[in-house]
Design a protein around this motif. Structure first.
Motif: not given
Ligand SMILES: C=C(O[C@@H]1C=C(C(=O)O)C=C[C@H]1O)C(=O)O
Length: 370
Positions: A154-167
């Motif tokens: 909620s303070l730092e926004g999305p965590i791209p590395s996790a999103t890419y790993a899922l993708l």
């Protein structure tokens, strides 16, 4: 008088040595725990559980390494008979395995424990992994049942590395856990708070407690993991330092919570996704990802589609596609309530307005209050 002084010295020394014993016991149990975790993973790799040949190997190995030690080979053998028995017992149990990234006491593990207690409601064990990719790889190969990844803070926004790993995986989101992140200042029980100069933690945790640290003139020291920082403090008995981490980390590593909830913004929350090989047939939320044509109004068309069906978006994030320059991939989460009866038709309509649409999963959300 001399005698009394001698007694004092002995008492102090006794207390000091007993403290060392307590620390060693903590370490021994953590190592045993690690051994059982590996045994659980081995259990998923082989057919029958009991492997007498391997057990003989283990016993002769411990006999040989303990020969010259105080432990002695007979004692080692007796002790390992119990260890092997426990190991077999665990392997033959039906506990589900859930991988998280980091060390025991990480916030991901706390979220996974909430998932177990309030959603899964069956026996399950949380297992630590080094990277998001390791977790995903193990779920894909069926060696663990679920993985948990942080997706947004909620303070730092999305965590791209996790999103890419899922993708890049074949897994689905099956649950969301929204966890309040309450950082604690942890110390050794014997630490005098006036002696604390350094504070170890993950850079994100240090950043989230910046004002607190400044007020107390404490020096930040970056470490790769909050729970790892707690473990370091405990195993190196650092009496001039503290760590920022979870209450669970304090409990695991035998530390004291000197102060609770020290983050500068009280409403610090992280959303985690539980991933599985199997998709769910229904859920109150849905996660999708897609690309858009490079033309004016492409995104507006999609947003209007959601609006016309009164579907509420709960998150929209765009990240570079990675495969092509200047191409952005959208990640959208929405509430399914309005379209649940005609869900496939709704998704087909969305597919027509986007490119490379992929369902990431249907899920329910668990918002943890405390
Ligand atoms: C862990 C395993 O499973 C069982 C437990 C063992 C152990 O705890 O070391 C060894 C052999 C098996 O009976 C294994 O096969 O390695």
């Amino acid at each position: 008088m001399a005698l009394e002084n001698g007694m004092d010295e002995r008492t102090t020394e006794l207390a000091r040595l007993r403290e060392i014993i307590d620390t060693l016991d903590t370490k021994i149990l953590l190592l045993l725990n690690e051994r059982f975790e590996i045994a659980l993973r081995i259990g998923r790799l082989k057919g029958s559980i009991v492997d007498p040949v391997r057990e003989d190997e283990v016993l002769s190995h411990v006999r040989s390494v303990s020969n010259e030690l105080l432990v002695g080979s007979k004692f080692a053998e007796r002790m390992y008979a119990s260890v092997l028995q426990r190991s077999r017992e665990l392997q033959s149990g039906s506990a589900k395995l859930i991988g998280f990234q980091g060390e025991h006491g990480a916030y991901s593990e706390i979220a996974a424990l909430k998932f177990i207690a309030e959603v899964l409601r069956e026996r399950a064990v949380t297992l630590p992994f080094r990277t998001f990719e390791d977790i995903i790889d193990n779920v894909e190969r069926g060696l663990i049942d679920y993985g948990i990844l942080p997706v947004q803070n909620s303070l730092e926004g999305p965590i791209p590395s996790a999103t890419y790993a899922l993708l890049e995986s074949d897994l689905y989101v099956v649950c969301e856990i929204v966890l309040p992140i309450r950082h604690c200042l942890l110390t050794l029980p014997e630490t005098d708070p006036r002696n604390i100069r350094f504070v170890y933690s993950h850079p994100q945790a240090l950043a989230q407690c910046r004002n607190f640290l400044k007020r107390l003139s404490l020096e930040s020291v970056e470490y790769y993991d909050t729970a790892g920082a707690a473990r370091k403090l405990a195993s190196e008995r650092m009496s001039n330092a503290a760590a920022i981490g979870s209450e669970l980390a304090a409990k695991i590593y035998g530390l004291e919570v000197l102060k609770e909830s020290i983050q500068d913004y009280p409403h610090n929350r992280t959303s985690f996704w539980i991933l599985s090989k199997e998709t769910r047939a229904t859920g109150s939320k849905c996660a999708v990802t897609f690309l858009l044509e490079d033309r004016p109004g492409a995104l507006l068309g999609v947003l209007e589609y959601f609006k016309s069906r009164e579907v509420n978006l709960t998150r929209i994030v765009s990240l570079p596609s990675r495969s092509e320059p200047h191409v952005y991939r959208f990640f959208v989460d929405f509430e399914t309530e309005r379209v649940l009866d005609s869900f496939d038709v709704f998704v087909a309509g969305l597919k027509a307005k986007t490119m490379e649409l992929r369902m990431l999963g249907l899920y329910d959300s668990l918002v943890v209050e405390r």
